[in-house]
Write a protein that holds these residues in place. Sequence first.
Motif, short mmCIF file in Angstrom:
data_model
loop_
_atom_site.label_atom_id
_atom_site.label_comp_id
_atom_site.label_asym_id
_atom_site.label_seq_id
_atom_site.Cartn_x
_atom_site.Cartn_y
_atom_site.Cartn_z
N VAL A 1 0.86 -1.18 0.00
CA VAL A 1 0.00 0.00 0.00
C VAL A 1 0.90 1.24 0.00
O VAL A 1 1.89 1.29 0.73
N LEU A 2 0.58 2.19 -0.88
CA LEU A 2 1.38 3.41 -0.99
C LEU A 2 0.80 4.47 -0.05
O LEU A 2 -0.42 4.68 -0.02
N VAL A 3 1.68 5.16 0.68
CA VAL A 3 1.22 6.19 1.61
C VAL A 3 1.75 7.54 1.14
O VAL A 3 2.96 7.72 0.99
N GLY A 4 0.84 8.49 0.88
CA GLY A 4 1.26 9.81 0.43
C GLY A 4 0.09 10.60 -0.13
O GLY A 4 -1.07 10.30 0.20
N SER A 5 0.42 11.56 -0.97
CA SER A 5 -0.61 12.42 -1.54
C SER A 5 -1.39 11.67 -2.61
O SER A 5 -0.83 11.29 -3.65
N PRO A 6 -2.70 11.44 -2.41
CA PRO A 6 -3.49 10.60 -3.32
C PRO A 6 -3.44 11.10 -4.77
O PRO A 6 -3.28 10.30 -5.70
N ARG A 7 -3.54 12.43 -4.96
CA ARG A 7 -3.58 12.96 -6.30
C ARG A 7 -2.28 12.64 -7.04
O ARG A 7 -2.29 12.11 -8.15
N VAL A 8 -1.17 12.93 -6.39
CA VAL A 8 0.14 12.68 -7.00
C VAL A 8 0.35 11.20 -7.26
O VAL A 8 0.80 10.78 -8.34
N LEU A 9 -0.03 10.37 -6.30
CA LEU A 9 0.23 8.93 -6.43
C LEU A 9 -0.68 8.30 -7.48
O LEU A 9 -0.27 7.40 -8.22
N TYR A 10 -1.91 8.79 -7.55
CA TYR A 10 -2.84 8.26 -8.55
C TYR A 10 -2.29 8.50 -9.96
O TYR A 10 -2.27 7.59 -10.79
N GLU A 11 -1.78 9.72 -10.16
CA GLU A 11 -1.20 10.04 -11.47
C GLU A 11 0.02 9.17 -11.77
O GLU A 11 0.19 8.68 -12.89
N ALA A 12 0.85 8.98 -10.75
CA ALA A 12 2.05 8.17 -10.97
C ALA A 12 1.67 6.72 -11.27
O ALA A 12 2.28 6.07 -12.13
N LEU A 13 0.67 6.22 -10.56
CA LEU A 13 0.22 4.84 -10.83
C LEU A 13 -0.38 4.73 -12.22
O LEU A 13 -0.21 3.71 -12.91
N ALA A 14 -1.08 5.78 -12.65
CA ALA A 14 -1.69 5.77 -13.99
C ALA A 14 -0.63 5.60 -15.07
O ALA A 14 -0.88 4.94 -16.09
N ASP A 15 0.55 6.17 -14.83
CA ASP A 15 1.64 6.02 -15.81
C ASP A 15 2.01 4.55 -16.02
O ASP A 15 2.58 4.18 -17.03
N HIS A 16 1.72 3.73 -15.00
CA HIS A 16 2.03 2.30 -15.10
C HIS A 16 0.77 1.47 -15.36
O HIS A 16 0.83 0.24 -15.26
N ASP A 17 -0.35 2.15 -15.64
CA ASP A 17 -1.64 1.44 -15.72
C ASP A 17 -1.87 0.60 -14.48
O ASP A 17 -2.29 -0.57 -14.58
N ALA A 18 -1.57 1.15 -13.35
CA ALA A 18 -1.60 0.34 -12.13
C ALA A 18 -2.51 0.91 -11.06
O ALA A 18 -2.39 0.58 -9.89
N THR A 19 -3.44 1.77 -11.46
CA THR A 19 -4.30 2.39 -10.44
C THR A 19 -5.16 1.37 -9.70
O THR A 19 -5.58 1.62 -8.57
N ASN A 20 -5.39 0.21 -10.32
CA ASN A 20 -6.17 -0.81 -9.63
C ASN A 20 -5.32 -1.81 -8.86
O ASN A 20 -5.84 -2.65 -8.14
N ASP A 21 -4.00 -1.75 -9.07
CA ASP A 21 -3.13 -2.78 -8.49
C ASP A 21 -2.59 -2.40 -7.11
O ASP A 21 -2.30 -3.28 -6.30
#
Lengths: 339, 339
Positions: free
Chosen positions: A37-57
């Motif tokens: 589980v990633l802990v931090g700013s949701p907006r920033v992390l969501y975007e970063a995960l999107a770069d990996h197509d990993a927002t659901n992972d």
Amino acid sequence: MSESRPVALDAMGGDHAPHEIVAGAVHAVRERGLSVVLVGSPRVLYEALADHDATNDVPIVRAEEALAMDEGALASLRRPRSSIAVACHLVRRGDACAVVSAGSTAGVVATGRLRLKPQQGVLRPAIAVALPTVPTPTVLLDAGANAEVKPEALVQFAHLGTAYAELAFGVEHPRVGLLTIGSEAEKGNKLVKRAHELLEGSPGVRFIGNVEGYDLLAGKADVIVTDGFTGNVALKTMEGAVRYAFGELRTSIGSGRLARLGALLQRSRLRELRRRLDAEAHGGAVLLGLNGTVVIAHGSSRAPAISAACQLAADLAKGGVVARIGERVNAVPRHHRRW
Amino acid sequence: MSESRPVALDAMGGDHAPHEIVAGAVHAVRERGLSVVLVGSPRVLYEALADHDATNDVPIVRAEEALAMDEGALASLRRPRSSIAVACHLVRRGDACAVVSAGSTAGVVATGRLRLKPQQGVLRPAIAVALPTVPTPTVLLDAGANAEVKPEALVQFAHLGTAYAELAFGVEHPRVGLLTIGSEAEKGNKLVKRAHELLEGSPGVRFIGNVEGYDLLAGKADVIVTDGFTGNVALKTMEGAVRYAFGELRTSIGSGRLARLGALLQRSRLRELRRRLDAEAHGGAVLLGLNGTVVIAHGSSRAPAISAACQLAADLAKGGVVARIGERVNAVPRHHRRW
């Protein structure tokens, strides 16, 4: 012990946060099958995960504050909602099995102590690092959590390090050495001389006596105990010496008729070797002795090192390192305890 | 200051005594034009000199006893006629300018302290080693003479090291760093924190602040002061790390398709580089703060290292290192002295 709870990964700590941290989390989940589980700013992390197509992972837990890399122990007290504090809180609540952070060591140690608290019976939590000896790493502790300790703490470090060497590296009956300046029992300062007496005949510790600076990378002991001042100086000295040796080597083989051979070497094995030796590339230091395991990745960690740190954290949690340390420390017969 | 008195060379100390010691003396006399007197068993030394046709070139002073390499500080008290004790006595009497020994460090330090006595105003003599930085070496002290010291002693070490860097390496206004575990003033243990306060604004010391283990071989400071416990651990850690890096390198380039290139490298520059980096090959450690200079060559020294140590001893004596240290320590204004 089975362990299904995720590793809480501080996504905002480290020189390359959050992008390399997020990439490390994605790697750990996809390639290692770990739960993170990633802990931090949701907006920033969501975007970063999107770069990996990993927002659901990889799930995100909100923490809007972060400790800067140059902030020390005091700042951690002023930031109860920092990403590292929230990650510790998840472990405290039982929602995560361990913490991984590449934040500033001082900040992570202070936050870990404050939020997770030392486990029962432990005088001083300690930072353990794994030195690249063969066939198994040598565990050096304390690498810097405590600049000043009593001899009794060194005996506890022996227990902490023994549990770590058993669980992380599968060493049976780890040999424990005491870092000092000569092999005879009477060599050293007051702290070490008294610790030597206490370690001799300490139940549950396979004490092999004094070791010296030469022995840190010689595989002579599985666990080497020292105070956090000496351990930190030794660790950084080692890193500096390896860096120096390779720098000199590069200069030496880069000049004269061997230049081309040197260049070839540099591009291949040399670089790989240097990376392996450079302590900055190790899986991470571990803060032992708290109610929860905290793996401190190096500040310069990129995705592979973060992923490796998550693996180490998960392995230690699965092996029950906190319980193992508790059993060891509290199993010492009362008349042998000096704490 | 001109210096015509010979260097007193302990011919019986060291792993390769007396033959390599005698060969080193002959080299120092013939190739360096130094004046040297050998101290040891006359019969043995006469024969060894005869092998070099040098019985007329190097005088012998009788000492029938010797300290064994594994004898420590206590043995030196029981052997007032050991070769190292007699060599010190020659300096004390004014018949020699300095002492060189490759005997056991503990024995040499104990004998030097006992026979030469600390010079006026010096709290603790210290062992200084020259680390192979460029353009000039970094002087690390104390490398092991005092396992436990007060903060005031670290200020004196700054003066000892400054005098040494000036005289041995021609450094002007040497930069002095304090070895600890972080760059901020408040980082470290009690000893270091207090020493930091004392060093700041110490007259005659160009204090540049804290340095860390990384900095020992980085040329960041000309003099690095620490207690003898930490200094000894750091020095041996450095030696071990360099040895380890080269061992790993040999394994790495000795295998696979690069084997032949590796073998070539090993035979040439690599060996030379390794020798230069290996602290065992340095000119010698120096015991500073006594009424006379004592150069402690490594126990494994062969003739070239012994000859280099004689040169260092002669240079320091010629530069008047004892007087220079005395002036520095005693020039500190009374209200700045904490000793």
